[in-house]
Design a protein around this motif. Structure first.
Motif, mmCIF file in Angstrom:
data_model
loop_
_atom_site.group_PDB
_atom_site.id
_atom_site.type_symbol
_atom_site.label_atom_id
_atom_site.label_comp_id
_atom_site.label_asym_id
_atom_site.label_seq_id
_atom_site.Cartn_x
_atom_site.Cartn_y
_atom_site.Cartn_z
ATOM 1 N N CYS A 192 36.992 35.622 47.936
ATOM 2 C CA CYS A 192 37.776 34.473 48.384
ATOM 3 C C CYS A 192 39.741 35.238 48.947
ATOM 4 O O CYS A 192 39.885 34.690 49.696
ATOM 5 C CB CYS A 192 37.806 33.262 47.485
ATOM 6 S SG CYS A 192 39.125 33.170 46.139
ATOM 7 N N CYS A 241 43.483 35.026 45.736
ATOM 8 C CA CYS A 241 44.319 35.565 44.547
ATOM 9 C C CYS A 241 45.139 37.225 44.640
ATOM 10 O O CYS A 241 45.708 37.153 43.986
ATOM 11 C CB CYS A 241 43.567 35.685 43.519
ATOM 12 S SG CYS A 241 42.523 36.938 43.473
ATOM 13 N N CYS A 298 37.088 32.305 44.089
ATOM 14 C CA CYS A 298 35.407 32.621 44.150
ATOM 15 C C CYS A 298 35.795 33.357 42.029
ATOM 16 O O CYS A 298 34.461 33.457 42.214
ATOM 17 C CB CYS A 298 35.031 33.747 44.709
ATOM 18 S SG CYS A 298 36.539 35.211 44.491
HETATM 19 S S1 FES Z 1 39.735 34.258 43.284
HETATM 20 FE FE1 FES Z 1 38.882 35.076 45.444
HETATM 21 S S2 FES Z 1 38.881 37.023 44.802
HETATM 22 FE FE2 FES Z 1 40.119 36.806 43.310
#
Ligand code: FES
Ligand code: SF4
Ligand code: SF4
Ligand code: SF4
Length: 961
Positions: A75, A78, A64
């Motif tokens: 999302c 990460c 995201c």
């Molecule tokens: S890239 Fe999706 S929560 Fe960090």
């Protein structure tokens, strides 16, 4: 090497995929050191852990997050571990802290990421091999990065795999079966574009991305800027060209050839096939954003209507003959020489194009001043921004805008006068809307309610809805209020402006006749509104003025530009970030074509022909004696042609038969000439009056530079060879040489070297420097080796700022009993200028005809209903347009665009023009409007002439076949 350094080392003009560090850069000067996977890294305060890791060379999986958008944290891919913290924070939404110890790849985070990916993939089609984004899909990449090997949840449960596609938008598709609800598209539309067309509708499993009120993309508020498509990490939002051709394999950085914003793009190719144009994140004017024109409307460059072989004919009623370049050049030169022999040296001239590169324009004006031996050169800026040159030079000393576009982000109060940025300068409009959403105030002076008056999350504090033709009265009333209420910046005026002129001006502006109360009847704007707007601008920390053709295209265009400069000086709003006087230029290279010496009284760099030192410099370089007498302006050329004194015209990429006012007068002038030479892409309206057609090149076929509205010189780089076999500058050189003045270059780089030798404000410009810096704002010379973002910082270019008196003089185009309405004109987002490019693209789906906007009260009075045909008659002519009944226009005012030649908008506009520069008064024409059932007589004639000319062209092609 960290990734920031890596970014610098990417070859600027031939690049692979853009590097994305995951979250936006922090602007902080404070440095913070932390450790990531045991290695120290130092980054600016405010940097996310994700970005810090990327700078250190570790790409944390993400879906995201993207560098172009604010982090969102949805999302959960990460996740990282941070010493001393509970849980697994998202690295995209966690800022670095001093001494922080981050672990990006522990067994536990790896497992968590695989779990997250499993959930995504369990509701995603497994058709990677046939998917259009195969090989360029972040979801696919992330599945690989987290080591996904199985999907334990199976594919049998409820899913979205059969959701129907939306293919309504002309340039991209929406396939919800591939959506992972990362919200990047929604945020791109909100944050970057500012249209707020997308939302996530529903909850939980039923959540879905929808456009407007669950409409298809074409019917929704979407303006096809493409930001969501660029942001989408999956194949959900995909360019149709990618679906058709597959993924590109190389990219070249170049500059958009549409408007004066000058967006930088990666032209992505497969061989010599252009696959897509992707806005360049490192572009200084656009920072990775684009509009529908630059992003998608490039199909005209390969349209079958392109003429790629030279054509000649004796009379405009003859068939064209396809000939070799050699024969065409010889024919054209012979005709021009013959005319000069019979009618004199000054009987021929040329017009340069604001769509062409600086180098091409420079060569054309040089050809006219040397081979033709006169100064009969003018440019389309005559009909748009020539008053800007006159007004700003008189008051401030330089004929150009004062700021960078980025400067708007430091503005506290913004005035927009006679401009419609969301339609005509959309990428800058998006940036301005960002600043407005942050809280800057907005004052709009416009006879019509442009979108910015009231759009999602942006509302003007004051809409000064003045009557067309009363700009100067309004600017005087604003300035009067500031003086009257003691809001002027006395220190700035004392230090920076000429005292004598200021005192004279102050006495003039302080007169009661310039008060808002006295002028309310003239402008139609209540005095209280004017006073409130004046206070808002004068009391702001930073006040910035942006203006467009609604200022310049008036009988007092130059006066109004001086009035704007006066207002900025009066309030001390010049010479720093966040302020200034900013003309929004229409075409891509209006600034450049003026800089390059396209006016009949000025050499390149705005040096007057009467300046003997400047003339001597050019004479020494060009080895020819120059005429010291200014030549004809475009309207003078037309008048002289009708008088039988001007017989030959070389037109580089302009369509004067459509774009210039009083069409019938222009047609009469063109018909009276013996040799009209048109250098263009298509048989445009002017080419139908031509005897020689020299096929030009699209911007994709050129090397050179464009200069945008910020004075920014940006690279234009060839991605395919000229379809005609000759570059445009080579054509001009060949014609010059055949006329007797030998001119040759090996590459446009050499033309820029000559420009730099002859033009003090360009003396530091070179292709090498443009390559190194990406773009340069002139002046670029010994005093400013890397260019000049803000003009007039410590003193004005002319020394002391000059307050020019600006008495209001009403235009002759006033409504009366015969012509009771005032017609004003403007642009629409999807079309560009005369439309010869955008009409040959899918943009036609957005705007396939020019409409006449009329207020409900005026329509009812005349028995006009929405969508019906309306006749419009002025003292110049008559045309017919379809009605659009709207209260965007005030009673007594009607409005249209001018992108379609058959509309004949300029059949109606008159020969009234600016007192100083002859810029036509397109914005005010007194007219009558009435219901009709058939096209006007002019439109019938237009249709017949068009048909004849199309047949003559088709016949030439058949002959060759
Ligand atoms: S890239 Fe999706 S929560 Fe960090
Ligand atoms: S194309 Fe642009 S305007 Fe349309 S939905 Fe996407 S971001 Fe919004
Ligand atoms: S359409 Fe693309 S960007 Fe938008 S939510 Fe779905 S996957 Fe994300
Ligand atoms: S804003 Fe102007 S320069 Fe940028 S993409 Fe659109 S037309 Fe091109």
């Amino acid at each position: 090497m960290n990734s920031e350094e890596g970014k610098q080392m990417v070859n600027y003009y031939s690049v692979g995929a853009e590097i994305d560090l995951g979250t936006p850069a922090s602007g902080s000067a404070e440095a913070i050191t932390l450790t990531i996977d045991g290695s120290p890294v130092t980054v600016p305060k405010g940097t996310s852990v994700m970005r810090a890791a990327a700078i250190a060379g570790t790409n944390i999986p993400r879906l995201c997050a993207t560098e172009d958008l604010e982090p969102f944290g949805s999302c959960r891919l990460c996740l990282v571990e941070i010493e001393g913290r509970n849980g697994y924070p998202a690295s995209c939404t966690t800022d670095v802290e001093p001494g922080m110890q981050v672990y990006t790849q522990t067994d536990h985070v790896a497992k968590l990421r695989r779990n997250v990916m499993e959930l995504y993939i369990s509701d995603h089609p497994l058709d990677c091999l046939t998917c259009p984004t195969n090989g360029n899909c972040e979801l696919q990449d992330m599945a690989g990065a987290v080591g996904l090997r199985e999907v334990r949840y199976g594919y049998e449960g409820s899913n979205h795999l059969d959701e129907p596609k939306d293919e309504s938008a002309p340039y991209f598709t929406f396939d919800p079966s591939k959506c992972i609800l990362c919200s990047r598209c929604v945020r791109a539309c909100d944050e970057q574009q500012g249209t707020f067309a997308l939302t996530i509708d529903g909850r939980g499993f039923d959540s879905q991305i929808v456009a407007s009120q669950k409409e298809d993309f074409l019917s929704s508020e979407c303006v096809s800027c493409g930001a969501c498509v660029k942001a989408c990490p999956t194949a959900t939002l995909t360019e149709k060209s990618i679906i058709k051709f597959g993924q590109p394999d190389k990219a070249t950085i170049t500059t958009c050839a549409y408007c004066g914003v000058g967006c930088s793009f990666r032209a992505e190719m497969q061989g010599d096939q252009l696959i897509r144009m992707v806005p360049n994140r490192d572009g200084h004017a656009n920072h990775g954003h684009a509009c529908v024109k630059g992003r998608f409307a490039f199909g005209y460059a390969t349209h079958p209507d392109r003429i790629t072989t030279p054509l000649i004919r004796e009379s405009i009623h003859d068939e064209w003959r396809e000939v070799s370049w050699q024969e065409a050049i010889k024919f054209a030169a012979t005709q021009l020489k013959k005319i000069q022999k019979e009618f004199g040296r000054k009987s021929i001239g040329g017009i340069t194009s604001s769509r062409c590169t600086n180098e091409e324009v420079f060569v054309v004006q040089k050809f006219i001043r040397t081979a033709m031996g006169n100064n009969n050169v003018d440019t389309c800026a005559r009909v748009c921004h020539s008053p800007t040159g006159y007004g700003l030079k008189t008051t401030l000393g330089e004929s150009a805008g004062t700021q960078t576009f980025d400067s708007v982000m430091a503005a506290d109060s913004i005035i927009i006068i006679g401009a419609n940025p969301t339609d005509a300068h959309p990428v800058f409009a998006s940036q301005m809307k960002r600043r407005l959403r942050q809280g800057a105030s907005l004052i709009i002076a416009d006879p019509r309610a442009i979108d910015l008056v009231d759009s999602p999350h942006v509302k003007a504090d004051h809409h000064l809805q003045l009557r067309p033709g009363t700009n100067v009265a309004l600017i005087n009333a604003l300035a009067h209020t500031i003086i009257d209420e003691g809001l002027e910046d006395k220190k700035f005026i004392e230090e920076r402006c000429g005292p004598g002129a200021y005192e004279i001006w102050k006495n003039f502006i302080g007169e009661q006749r310039n008060s808002p109360e006295a002028l309310a009847e003239v402008t139609g704007v209540p005095a209280t509104e004017v006073r409130a707007a004046a206070r808002l601008y004068a009391n702001a920390g930073n006040g910035a003025i942006y203006y467009g053709l609604g200022v310049t295209e008036h009988s007092q265009g130059s006066t109004m530009v001086m009035g704007i400069a006066n207002l900025a000086m009066l309030t001390g709003n010049l010479g720093r970030d966040g302020v200034g006087v900013n003309p929004l230029r229409g075409q891509n290279n209006v600034q450049g074509s003026c800089d390059m010496g396209s006016f009949p009284h000025e050499l390149p760099g705005y040096r007057h022909l009467s300046d003997e030192v400047a003339r001597a410099q050019f004479e020494a370089e060009w080895k020819v004696k120059l005429d010291s007498e200014p030549g004809y302006r475009i309207p003078n050329m037309f008048d002289a042609a009708i008088a039988g004194e001007f017989k030959g015209l070389y037109i580089q990429g302009e369509d004067i038969a459509q774009s210039d006012p009083d069409t019938q007068h222009v047609h009469a002038a063109l018909s009276a000439m013996e040799c009209v030479i048109v250098q263009d892409l298509f048989l445009n309206e002017t080419a139908k009056f031509a005897h020689v057609f020299l096929p030009g090149s699209s911007f994709l076929e050129k090397d050179g530079t464009f200069t945008n509205a910020e004075r920014r010189i940006s690279p234009v780089r060839k991605v395919m060879e000229p379809k005609s076999g000759m570059a445009e500058w080579e054509i001009t050189c060949a014609l010059s040489t055949e006329m007797g003045y030998a001119m040759s270059y090996e590459h446009p780089r050499q033309i820029m070297e000559e420009i730099a030798r002859l033009t003090p404000t360009f003396s530091g410009v070179s292709y090498e420097k443009i390559d190194a810096l990406g773009s340069i704002q002139w002046p670029c010379n010994d005093q400013a080796p890397n260019g000049t973002p803000f003009m007039h910082v410590n003193e004005f270019v002319r020394g002391k700022g000059f307050f020019a008196p600006t008495p209001y003089v009403a235009t002759d185009e006033r409504s009366n009993s015969r012509y009771p309405l005032l017609l004003t004109t403007g642009r629409i987002l999807s079309q560009y200028n005369v439309g010869s490019q955008t009409r040959r693209t899918e943009n036609l789906q957005y705007h396939d005809e020019d409409r006449l906007e009329i207020h409900p009260a005026d329509a009812e009075l005349r028995g006009i209903v929405d969508g019906s045909w309306v006749g419009i008659k002025s003292r110049a002519g008559e045309t017919v347009l379809r009605a659009c009944i709207t209260d965007r226009v005030q009673p007594g005012v009607i409005y249209t665009t001018f992108h379609h030649p058959e509309s004949g908008a300029n059949v109606v506009t008159t020969d009234n023009s600016d007192w100083a520069t002859n810029c036509p008064e397109y914005k005010v024409t007194a007219v009558q409007a009435y219901p009709v059932s058939q096209p006007s007589q002019w439109q019938e004639m237009f249709k017949q002439f068009d048909q004849e000319q199309q047949e003559l062209l088709a016949a030439s092609r058949e002959t060759v076949e």
